[in-house]
Design a protein around this motif. Structure first.
Motif, PDB file in Angstrom:
ATOM      1  N   GLY A  13      35.737 -98.279 113.950  1.00  0.00           N
ATOM      2  CA  GLY A  13      34.814 -98.653 112.887  1.00  0.00           C
ATOM      3  C   GLY A  13      35.128-100.014 112.320  1.00  0.00           C
ATOM      4  N   PHE A  14      34.122-100.653 111.756  1.00  0.00           N
ATOM      5  CA  PHE A  14      34.294-102.002 111.233  1.00  0.00           C
ATOM      6  C   PHE A  14      34.203-102.060 109.718  1.00  0.00           C
ATOM      7  CE2 PHE A  14      32.926-102.618 115.622  1.00  0.00           C
ATOM      8  CZ  PHE A  14      33.871-103.516 116.070  1.00  0.00           C
ATOM      9  N   THR A  15      33.899-100.945 109.074  1.00  0.00           N
ATOM     10  CA  THR A  15      33.852-100.961 107.619  1.00  0.00           C
ATOM     11  C   THR A  15      35.176-100.448 107.067  1.00  0.00           C
ATOM     12  OG1 THR A  15      33.021 -98.690 107.295  1.00  0.00           O
ATOM     13  CG2 THR A  15      31.390-100.417 107.764  1.00  0.00           C
ATOM     14  N   LEU A  16      35.484-100.887 105.873  1.00  0.00           N
ATOM     15  CA  LEU A  16      36.730-100.462 105.242  1.00  0.00           C
ATOM     16  C   LEU A  16      36.731 -98.957 105.017  1.00  0.00           C
ATOM     17  CD1 LEU A  16      39.419-101.053 103.900  1.00  0.00           C
ATOM     18  CD2 LEU A  16      38.172-101.615 101.792  1.00  0.00           C
ATOM     19  N   ASP A  17      35.601 -98.407 104.601  1.00  0.00           N
ATOM     20  CA  ASP A  17      35.527 -96.959 104.339  1.00  0.00           C
ATOM     21  C   ASP A  17      35.832 -96.156 105.600  1.00  0.00           C
ATOM     22  OD1 ASP A  17      34.922 -97.379 101.706  1.00  0.00           O
ATOM     23  OD2 ASP A  17      32.769 -97.045 101.918  1.00  0.00           O
ATOM     24  N   GLU A  18      35.300 -96.591 106.746  1.00  0.00           N
ATOM     25  CA  GLU A  18      35.554 -95.881 108.007  1.00  0.00           C
ATOM     26  C   GLU A  18      37.030 -95.920 108.373  1.00  0.00           C
ATOM     27  OE1 GLU A  18      31.523 -96.410 110.697  1.00  0.00           O
ATOM     28  OE2 GLU A  18      32.778 -98.174 110.368  1.00  0.00           O
ATOM     29  N   ARG A  19      37.634 -97.053 108.189  1.00  0.00           N
ATOM     30  CA  ARG A  19      39.044 -97.202 108.570  1.00  0.00           C
ATOM     31  C   ARG A  19      39.955 -96.418 107.623  1.00  0.00           C
ATOM     32  NH1 ARG A  19      40.177-103.359 108.933  1.00  0.00           N
ATOM     33  NH2 ARG A  19      41.902-102.781 110.310  1.00  0.00           N
ATOM     34  N   ILE A  20      39.636 -96.441 106.333  1.00  0.00           N
ATOM     35  CA  ILE A  20      40.431 -95.677 105.367  1.00  0.00           C
ATOM     36  C   ILE A  20      40.289 -94.180 105.632  1.00  0.00           C
ATOM     37  CG2 ILE A  20      40.628 -95.036 102.941  1.00  0.00           C
ATOM     38  CD1 ILE A  20      41.835 -97.750 103.495  1.00  0.00           C
ATOM     39  N   PRO A  41      53.257 -95.063 121.176  1.00  0.00           N
ATOM     40  CA  PRO A  41      51.982 -95.532 121.727  1.00  0.00           C
ATOM     41  C   PRO A  41      50.948 -95.762 120.623  1.00  0.00           C
ATOM     42  CG  PRO A  41      52.127 -93.160 121.955  1.00  0.00           C
ATOM     43  CD  PRO A  41      53.431 -93.607 121.341  1.00  0.00           C
ATOM     44  N   THR A  42      50.063 -96.714 120.867  1.00  0.00           N
ATOM     45  CA  THR A  42      48.910 -96.923 119.985  1.00  0.00           C
ATOM     46  C   THR A  42      47.710 -96.184 120.571  1.00  0.00           C
ATOM     47  OG1 THR A  42      49.610 -99.060 119.096  1.00  0.00           O
ATOM     48  CG2 THR A  42      47.254 -98.632 119.139  1.00  0.00           C
ATOM     49  N   VAL A  43      47.037 -95.394 119.729  1.00  0.00           N
ATOM     50  CA  VAL A  43      45.841 -94.671 120.157  1.00  0.00           C
ATOM     51  C   VAL A  43      44.707 -94.964 119.182  1.00  0.00           C
ATOM     52  CG1 VAL A  43      47.155 -92.823 121.264  1.00  0.00           C
ATOM     53  CG2 VAL A  43      46.459 -92.570 118.885  1.00  0.00           C
ATOM     54  N   THR A  44      43.507 -95.129 119.717  1.00  0.00           N
ATOM     55  CA  THR A  44      42.353 -95.291 118.844  1.00  0.00           C
ATOM     56  C   THR A  44      41.998 -93.938 118.237  1.00  0.00           C
ATOM     57  OG1 THR A  44      40.880 -94.991 120.743  1.00  0.00           O
ATOM     58  CG2 THR A  44      41.426 -97.253 120.117  1.00  0.00           C
ATOM     59  N   ILE A  45      41.431 -93.972 117.037  1.00  0.00           N
ATOM     60  CA  ILE A  45      41.013 -92.746 116.365  1.00  0.00           C
ATOM     61  C   ILE A  45      39.585 -92.920 115.867  1.00  0.00           C
ATOM     62  CG2 ILE A  45      42.232 -93.527 114.263  1.00  0.00           C
ATOM     63  CD1 ILE A  45      42.444 -90.548 113.456  1.00  0.00           C
ATOM     64  N   ALA A  46      38.724 -91.963 116.231  1.00  0.00           N
ATOM     65  CA  ALA A  46      37.326 -91.958 115.809  1.00  0.00           C
ATOM     66  C   ALA A  46      37.026 -90.587 115.220  1.00  0.00           C
ATOM     67  CB  ALA A  46      36.398 -92.259 116.980  1.00  0.00           C
ATOM     68  N   VAL A  47      36.730 -90.543 113.950  1.00  0.00           N
ATOM     69  CA  VAL A  47      36.548 -89.275 113.233  1.00  0.00           C
ATOM     70  C   VAL A  47      35.071 -88.896 113.213  1.00  0.00           C
ATOM     71  CG1 VAL A  47      36.910 -88.065 111.065  1.00  0.00           C
ATOM     72  CG2 VAL A  47      38.560 -89.793 111.815  1.00  0.00           C
ATOM     73  N   GLY A  48      34.766 -87.654 113.573  1.00  0.00           N
ATOM     74  CA  GLY A  48      33.386 -87.185 113.514  1.00  0.00           C
ATOM     75  C   GLY A  48      33.176 -85.944 114.360  1.00  0.00           C
ATOM     76  N   GLU A  49      32.091 -85.253 114.128  1.00  0.00           N
ATOM     77  CA  GLU A  49      31.783 -84.025 114.858  1.00  0.00           C
ATOM     78  C   GLU A  49      31.251 -84.295 116.263  1.00  0.00           C
ATOM     79  OE1 GLU A  49      32.340 -81.020 113.758  1.00  0.00           O
ATOM     80  OE2 GLU A  49      32.944 -81.522 111.712  1.00  0.00           O
ATOM     81  N   ASP A  50      30.623 -85.448 116.456  1.00  0.00           N
ATOM     82  CA  ASP A  50      29.983 -85.770 117.728  1.00  0.00           C
ATOM     83  C   ASP A  50      31.006 -86.419 118.661  1.00  0.00           C
ATOM     84  OD1 ASP A  50      28.471 -86.765 119.842  1.00  0.00           O
ATOM     85  OD2 ASP A  50      26.757 -87.289 118.561  1.00  0.00           O
ATOM     86  N   ASN A  52      41.965-105.598 106.088  1.00  0.00           N
ATOM     87  CA  ASN A  52      43.233-105.285 106.731  1.00  0.00           C
ATOM     88  C   ASN A  52      44.343-105.065 105.711  1.00  0.00           C
ATOM     89  OD1 ASN A  52      42.605-105.165 109.455  1.00  0.00           O
ATOM     90  ND2 ASN A  52      42.893-107.340 109.796  1.00  0.00           N
ATOM     91  N   ILE A  53      44.365-105.892 104.671  1.00  0.00           N
ATOM     92  CA  ILE A  53      45.372-105.706 103.619  1.00  0.00           C
ATOM     93  C   ILE A  53      45.140-104.389 102.902  1.00  0.00           C
ATOM     94  CG2 ILE A  53      46.128-106.555 101.363  1.00  0.00           C
ATOM     95  CD1 ILE A  53      47.396-107.979 103.696  1.00  0.00           C
ATOM     96  N   GLY A  73      51.888 -94.472 112.522  1.00  0.00           N
ATOM     97  CA  GLY A  73      51.831 -95.903 112.290  1.00  0.00           C
ATOM     98  C   GLY A  73      50.386 -96.353 112.253  1.00  0.00           C
ATOM     99  N   ILE A  74      50.178 -97.602 111.864  1.00  0.00           N
ATOM    100  CA  ILE A  74      48.850 -98.187 111.845  1.00  0.00           C
ATOM    101  C   ILE A  74      48.920 -99.532 112.555  1.00  0.00           C
ATOM    102  CG2 ILE A  74      49.331 -99.088 109.531  1.00  0.00           C
ATOM    103  CD1 ILE A  74      45.829 -98.287 110.874  1.00  0.00           C
ATOM    104  N   ASN A  75      47.947 -99.817 113.403  1.00  0.00           N
ATOM    105  CA  ASN A  75      47.890-101.090 114.110  1.00  0.00           C
ATOM    106  C   ASN A  75      46.692-101.879 113.597  1.00  0.00           C
ATOM    107  OD1 ASN A  75      47.720-103.215 116.015  1.00  0.00           O
ATOM    108  ND2 ASN A  75      48.776-101.965 117.537  1.00  0.00           N
ATOM    109  N   LEU A  76      46.948-103.030 112.990  1.00  0.00           N
ATOM    110  CA  LEU A  76      45.876-103.858 112.445  1.00  0.00           C
ATOM    111  C   LEU A  76      45.215-104.715 113.509  1.00  0.00           C
ATOM    112  CD1 LEU A  76      47.551-105.115 109.135  1.00  0.00           C
ATOM    113  CD2 LEU A  76      46.008-103.162 109.436  1.00  0.00           C
TER     114      LEU A  76
END
Length: 348
Positions: A325-332, A219-228, A18-19, A4-7
């Motif tokens: 993230g706050f940019t559309l690219d990061e969220r996509i 459950p809702t979980v945050t997701i942060a993509v990256g090597e660090d 968001n749309i 799922g996705i939580n806006l």
């Protein structure tokens, strides 16, 4: 396991994004798109807009606040949203907290469990389209001695049964949720501490003669993509500090109490003390690395896939992602990584 996705909340400057996020989630095959409300945007209006801009994905309230609406109004809203969306609505409910309930809605925050049970009972009666008659501690329908009469919902939802979820954190609320709901909306859920939530839910399900196999653990979980990994954890610190330190009063903060039950008593004290003193940076720094890592999806696709497997093994059926993230690219990118990780783990 479904995704799922939580806006989150609307009106924070990312509405157009968001749309786009909801539409990409729809395209990628996500199961449900949730929207929240507190004392800004309301979830019902947002969900009607999202439903109009998408085709297949379910739309869900995470949550409709119980003190904000009468139960009959919530039933009307649920039926309307289910009709407008073509049978794609999921009803998520929660009691909110004492500061919002009493400060914003003027509704006394007392006996939340009994209020929730009665609220759900009235909604189910109304949604069944039987004439609404109810005598309880909080609501009497129709009001006695007046012109009111038993009436029934005039519209018919697309489905006979709209899935009903409850956001619950405390053990007693969790047990009741297992007993009266179709699913659970969780937050700060860690597979390593799954029993804190699942044992009470199982106890509630047992009262109905059922198990968790017919219940949606979401459950809702945050997701942060990256090597660090450290950078990913650090990106979630402010979010965690807000909930553990600032959501509610010092005496009644459900998220703070959850952190304590997870074994972070000292950290929970420090986070709350600093947050309430408006030392927000200090509160964020006090959130333990391990707490964030255990309740989030952080890392590259392989690491996120491993964590998704842990959530699936714990019994989660719908894993809702809150992209960092706050940019559309990061969220996509987070959305796409979620699908890739799910497939890599063999859970799709």
């Amino acid at each position: 396991m479904r995704l799922g996705i939580n806006l989150g909340y609307w009106g924070l400057g990312m509405d157009a994004d968001n749309i786009a996020v909801a539409q990409e989630a729809d395209r990628l095959g996500y199961s449900v798109c949730w929207a929240a409300e507190a004392y800004g945007s309301d979830a019902a209006t947002v969900l009607s807009f999202v439903a109009a801009k998408t085709e297949r994905i379910d739309v869900g309230s995470a949550i409709f606040q119980i003190p904000a609406r009468t139960p009959a109004m919530t039933a009307m809203t649920a039926a309307t949203l289910d009709t407008l969306s073509g049978g794609r609505f999921r009803l998520g409910l929660g009691v909110s907290g004492p500061q919002v309930s009493e400060g914003w809605y003027g509704v006394k925050f007392d006996k939340p469990l009994a209020r929730t049970r009665e609220y759900v009972e009235i909604i189910r009666k109304a949604m069944s389209r039987e004439r609404l008659v109810h005598e309880g501690a909080n609501w009497t329908l129709p009001l006695p001695g007046g012109p009111g009469k038993p009436i029934k919902l005039t519209v018919h939802p697309v489905r006979e049964h709209i899935p009903l979820y409850i956001a619950a954190i405390g053990p007693k609320n969790l047990e009741q949720t297992g007993e009266i709901a179709d699913g659970w909306l969780g937050i700060f859920f860690s597979p390593e501490h799954a029993a804190l939530s699942l044992d009470p839910l199982k106890a509630g399900r047992a009262k109905t003669g059922q198990g968790l196999d017919s219940f949606d653990l979401c459950p809702t979980v945050t997701i942060a993509v990256g090597e660090d990994i450290k950078a990913g954890v650090d990106s979630q610190r402010s979010y965690a500090a807000l909930y553990i330190g600032g959501m509610g009063s010092k005496e009644k903060n459900f998220y703070n109490q959850l952190a304590r039950r997870m074994g972070y008593e000292q950290a929970a004290d420090e986070i709350q003390e600093k947050y309430l003193a408006k030392d927000y940076a200090g509160a964020a720094a006090a959130v333990p690395h391990d707490l964030i890592d255990a309740t989030s999806l952080i890392g590259d696709t392989a690491r996120i896939a491993d964590r998704m497997q842990a959530y699936a093994d714990a019994g989660v059926t719908t894993l809702t992602l809150a992209p960092s993230g706050f940019t559309l690219d990061e969220r996509i990118q987070a959305l796409r990584t979620g699908v890739e990780a799910l497939e890599r783990a063999g859970l799709a």
